[in-house]
Write a protein that holds these residues in place. Structure first.
Motif, PDB file in Angstrom:
ATOM      1  N   VAL A 173       0.837  -1.200   0.000  1.00  0.00           N
ATOM      2  CA  VAL A 173       0.000   0.000   0.000  1.00  0.00           C
ATOM      3  C   VAL A 173       0.872   1.250   0.000  1.00  0.00           C
ATOM      4  O   VAL A 173       0.642   2.195  -0.768  1.00  0.00           O
ATOM      5  N   LEU A 213      -7.582   1.172  -4.334  1.00  0.00           N
ATOM      6  CA  LEU A 213      -7.123   0.316  -3.241  1.00  0.00           C
ATOM      7  C   LEU A 213      -8.126  -0.797  -2.956  1.00  0.00           C
ATOM      8  O   LEU A 213      -7.749  -1.957  -2.757  1.00  0.00           O
ATOM      9  N   PHE A 234      -6.723  -4.698  -3.419  1.00  0.00           N
ATOM     10  CA  PHE A 234      -6.379  -5.480  -2.226  1.00  0.00           C
ATOM     11  C   PHE A 234      -6.392  -6.991  -2.476  1.00  0.00           C
ATOM     12  O   PHE A 234      -5.461  -7.687  -2.054  1.00  0.00           O
ATOM     13  N   TYR A 258      -2.408   6.641   1.169  1.00  0.00           N
ATOM     14  CA  TYR A 258      -1.656   5.396   1.314  1.00  0.00           C
ATOM     15  C   TYR A 258      -1.131   5.234   2.739  1.00  0.00           C
ATOM     16  O   TYR A 258      -1.153   4.132   3.298  1.00  0.00           O
ATOM     17  N   ALA A 260      -2.470   2.208   5.129  1.00  0.00           N
ATOM     18  CA  ALA A 260      -1.426   1.310   5.640  1.00  0.00           C
ATOM     19  C   ALA A 260      -1.484   1.241   7.162  1.00  0.00           C
ATOM     20  O   ALA A 260      -1.227   0.188   7.755  1.00  0.00           O
TER      21      ALA A 260
END
Length: 446
Positions: free
Chosen positions: A145, A170, A174, A258, A262
């Motif tokens: 990420v 995202l 994933f 990000y 994360a």
């Protein structure tokens, strides 16, 4: 390596110890919890609501648990999708992100958009995953990420349209990152064949996960249905759960998407949060070794009491998968997943093991009350059954928490958008320093 004679670990423990009585003296809300177990109110949200008790005349009263996504009972989402024989995770993601249920065309367009974003940037898999594999998939997911920042032409732009783009990418990526990270782990650390499948843009998220982590890409309809249910049930759980609060916390500092997501991954990795189902599976393996007759409730109860006393399993005194910070009478996610798991257990010839789970769920609340000497409602949480479901699906133990992340990223992204739009202030709770002043002395006087 530190080679000095002084025992640094002992010193660290001594220096970092805080007398537990001080927390009461200064009325510290440890874990951001009030004395009655309710959470300290630190924010407002429209994304999700977790309801496990009512406050009546100032007292906490336990009630059957409810979970709402944007005001809609998650039971309605699951039951309607099951009745109409369709997957519901994409619909739930749309609901969480945009605040309303999509019509047929909106859902079709959204699912198509997510499907088109499944692939990773050019050379990302080779350069960032295969060349730098990790034994821990969540660790690899968090690093991936953060690495995606470098592939984004506008990583710092916090305009809503840009953050929305980042979030949808995202959410879509994933499953691919998790699957590729697992395949790399299998190859480089377990010395197995390297199998990398191209993500199918037309598959649902549940179907995609099963395709990507299986060498033959085959699965049954029931397998995909129950994984979709698990994804829906894990997609959101209010603003106060540890990983979502972490996303709120980091986002309030106005950092990039990000970094915020994360942080959510890092939080979810913990055994007190998303990694709990791994602890459940380890405990269940221990129980199966020491309880000869799984249908004998007396024998089972005796061993559960031993675990609760710290005399069995890992010695922690915890029966994993039992109890929840908010739910008291029941966890609505547990009921839905458990009832569906019964069908899968029958298909996989694991009905006897399923009965073991059901027996623990049935007898543990009374065991807990008697052993602890308190009249407190305690219910089985979703982690108790999710690991068993993943096991029946043939999902490797090291991927369990990552499946949770594949689901929860939708909730994280919805909360990040909400924090950026409505938060306004950096989150900054107080910590009281209880260290007395100490005069500085020169090195020759020490």
């Amino acid at each position: 390596m530190i080679t000095a004679k002084e025992n640094y670990v002992t010193r660290l423990i001594e220096n970092d110890y805080i007398d537990p009585e001080l927390y009461g003296k200064f009325d510290v809300k440890r874990g951001l919890r009030n004395a009655d177990g309710t959470g300290v109110l630190v924010g407002l949200t429209r994304v999700g609501d977790v309801h496990g008790y009512d406050i009546i005349e100032g007292k906490k009263v336990a009630v059957p648990g409810k979970l709402f996504y944007r005001g809609i009972d998650v039971n309605s989402i699951i039951n309607t999708a099951e009745k109409e024989k369709r997957f519901a995770y994409e619909e739930s993601t749309y609901l969480l992100m945009f605040g309303h249920l999509p019509n047929r065309e909106q859902l079709k367009e959204f699912a198509s958009l997510i499907g088109s974003l499944r692939g990773l940037p050019r050379n990302f898999a080779e350069d960032s995953i295969l060349k730098f594999p990790s034994r821990d998939i969540m660790n690899k997911l968090a690093r991936s990420v953060l690495t995606l920042y470098s592939y984004d032409e506008s990583p710092e732009d916090q305009a809503p349209e840009n953050v929305l783009r980042q979030c949808l990418e995202l959410i879509a990526r994933f499953p691919t990152i998790v699957a590729y990270s697992y395949m790399a782990k299998k190859h480089y650390f377990d010395h197995d064949s390297l199998v990398i499948h191209v993500p199918d843009p037309h598959a649902s998220t549940a179907e995609l996960v099963l395709k990507l982590i299986r060498q033959d890409m085959q699965f049954s309809t029931l397998e995909a249905e129950i994984l979709d249910m698990a994804l829906v049930l894990h997609a959101e759980h209010g603003g106060g759960n540890n990983s979502t609060f972490a996303v709120h916390l980091i986002s309030s500092a106005e950092t990039d998407t990000y970094s915020a997501i994360a942080a959510g991954v890092g939080s979810l990795k913990g055994y007190k949060h998303g990694g709990a189902n791994i602890k459940v599976m380890e405990m269940m393996d221990d129980i199966k070794k020491h309880v000869k007759r799984w249908d004998d409730k007396k024998e089972l109860a005796a061993y559960l009491r031993a675990i609760l006393k710290g005399e069995a399993n890992d010695g922690s005194g915890l029966v994993y998968g039992q109890g929840h910070a908010v739910y008291t009478v029941s966890d609505p996610r547990t009921i839905l997943l458990r009832d569906k798991a019964a069908f899968l257990a029958e298909e996989k010839n694991l009905s006897q093991e399923f009965i073991l789970y059901r027996n623990i769920e049935e007898i543990f609340p009374e065991i807990f009350k008697k052993e602890k000497g308190i009249d407190k409602d305690i219910c089985t949480n979703v982690d108790f059954y999710s690991g068993f479901v993943y096991k029946m699906l043939g999902i490797p133990l090291e991927v369990y928490t990552s499946i949770f992340a594949i689901s929860r990223v939708a909730g994280w992204c919805a909360h990040r958008m909400e924090e950026l739009i409505s938060g306004g202030r950096i989150i900054r709770p107080a910590y009281k320093c209880v260290q007395d002043p100490v005069p500085y002395s020169s090195v020759n006087e020490r």
